[in-house]
Motif scaffolding. Structure first.
Motif, mmCIF file in Angstrom:
data_model
loop_
_atom_site.group_PDB
_atom_site.id
_atom_site.type_symbol
_atom_site.label_atom_id
_atom_site.label_comp_id
_atom_site.label_asym_id
_atom_site.label_seq_id
_atom_site.Cartn_x
_atom_site.Cartn_y
_atom_site.Cartn_z
ATOM 1 N N PRO A 1 4.499 -38.273 28.276
ATOM 2 C CA PRO A 1 5.170 -37.732 29.461
ATOM 3 C C PRO A 1 5.527 -36.251 29.356
ATOM 4 O O PRO A 1 5.893 -35.629 30.343
ATOM 5 N N TYR A 2 5.391 -35.684 28.169
ATOM 6 C CA TYR A 2 5.678 -34.259 27.977
ATOM 7 C C TYR A 2 4.472 -33.514 27.428
ATOM 8 O O TYR A 2 4.622 -32.558 26.671
ATOM 9 N N ARG B 1 7.039 -38.748 34.927
ATOM 10 C CA ARG B 1 7.229 -37.559 34.091
ATOM 11 C C ARG B 1 8.431 -36.804 34.654
ATOM 12 O O ARG B 1 8.667 -36.831 35.853
ATOM 13 N N THR B 2 9.139 -36.103 33.797
ATOM 14 C CA THR B 2 10.259 -35.324 34.339
ATOM 15 C C THR B 2 9.760 -34.202 35.238
ATOM 16 O O THR B 2 10.487 -33.763 36.133
ATOM 17 N N GLU C 1 10.184 -34.682 38.893
ATOM 18 C CA GLU C 1 11.476 -34.346 39.493
ATOM 19 C C GLU C 1 11.415 -32.952 40.130
ATOM 20 O O GLU C 1 11.905 -32.737 41.240
ATOM 21 N N TYR C 2 10.794 -32.036 39.416
ATOM 22 C CA TYR C 2 10.697 -30.670 39.923
ATOM 23 C C TYR C 2 9.640 -30.560 41.022
ATOM 24 O O TYR C 2 9.767 -29.720 41.919
ATOM 25 N N ASP C 3 8.637 -31.443 40.972
ATOM 26 C CA ASP C 3 7.687 -31.523 42.087
ATOM 27 C C ASP C 3 8.416 -31.959 43.357
ATOM 28 O O ASP C 3 8.153 -31.455 44.445
ATOM 29 N N VAL D 1 14.752 -42.450 34.661
ATOM 30 C CA VAL D 1 13.867 -42.040 33.561
ATOM 31 C C VAL D 1 13.871 -43.054 32.420
ATOM 32 O O VAL D 1 13.432 -42.762 31.312
ATOM 33 N N THR D 2 14.344 -44.251 32.698
ATOM 34 C CA THR D 2 14.430 -45.295 31.680
ATOM 35 C C THR D 2 13.080 -45.529 31.019
ATOM 36 O O THR D 2 12.979 -45.564 29.781
ATOM 37 N N ASP D 3 12.047 -45.697 31.826
ATOM 38 C CA ASP D 3 10.722 -45.999 31.283
ATOM 39 C C ASP D 3 10.160 -44.827 30.477
ATOM 40 O O ASP D 3 9.501 -45.037 29.455
ATOM 41 N N ILE D 4 10.419 -43.609 30.925
ATOM 42 C CA ILE D 4 9.967 -42.430 30.186
ATOM 43 C C ILE D 4 10.632 -42.404 28.814
ATOM 44 O O ILE D 4 9.988 -42.144 27.795
#
Length: 184
Positions: A35-36, A120-121, A124-126, A165-168
């Motif tokens: 995810p990162y 993916r975090t 969030e910004y998208d 974001v639990t799954d991430i």
């Protein structure tokens, strides 16, 4: 990876919440999913240097499994295709970006009670970008029962948007555990 690609095509053909969640679950279950990922970090410099074809190839190569559900990744691919004069392909990638943004928004309402599900975090910004919002702060919060983890983005206008974001975090824990075993 072929099964994941098949699920993604099914989502594109019928962009339902059920199909989106099937793809999301498959992505999260893929051992290679990061995810990162930093696989596209060099793309901005390639674009500045006019290496658009190379940047496009890097983006496409990173799609599965890491960026396939990223509205921003598909928007960047659309931009590159547009710059390369491939308008039909650019329009299709833009459409995919919109479908993904809508699918994420259908997972909740951005409140603590019904946070958006992200893969993916950067999603969030998208979301912020799609809604012309800017983050002022970000915090990690646990649900009252302690079973879920959320990123809470505070926007410059004072609003809060909640993302599950639990799954991430579970994927990251799995990767760290796997990395720890590999180094022993």
């Amino acid at each position: 990876m072929e099964a994941l690609k098949k699920l993604f095509v099914e989502f594109l053909q019928a962009p339902t919440q059920e199909n989106f969640l099937k793809v999301r679950n498959a992505v999260l279950a893929t051992e290679e999913f990061d995810p990162y990922t930093d696989a596209i970090d060099g793309v901005p410099k390639m674009m500045e240097a006019g290496e658009l074809e190379q940047a496009l190839e890097v983006m496409k190569h990173a799609l599965f499994p890491n960026l396939v559900l990223s509205p921003g990744a598909h928007l960047n691919i659309a931009f590159l295709l547009h710059k390369l004069g491939r308008e039909k392909d650019a329009a299709f990638e833009h459409h995919i970006s919109q479908l993904l943004q809508e699918a994420i928004e259908e997972t909740g309402d951005g409140t603590e009670a019904r946070p958006y599900l992200v893969t993916r975090t950067s999603d969030e910004y998208d979301y912020l970008f799609a809604h012309d919002l800017e983050a002022k702060g970000q915090a990690l919060a646990k649900s009252p029962d302690g079973t879920r983890e959320h990123d809470v983005l505070t926007t410059k206008d004072g609003g809060q948007i909640w993302f599950d974001v639990t799954d991430i975090r579970k994927v990251l824990a799995r990767r760290m555990e796997s990395d720890g075993e590999a180094s022993e």
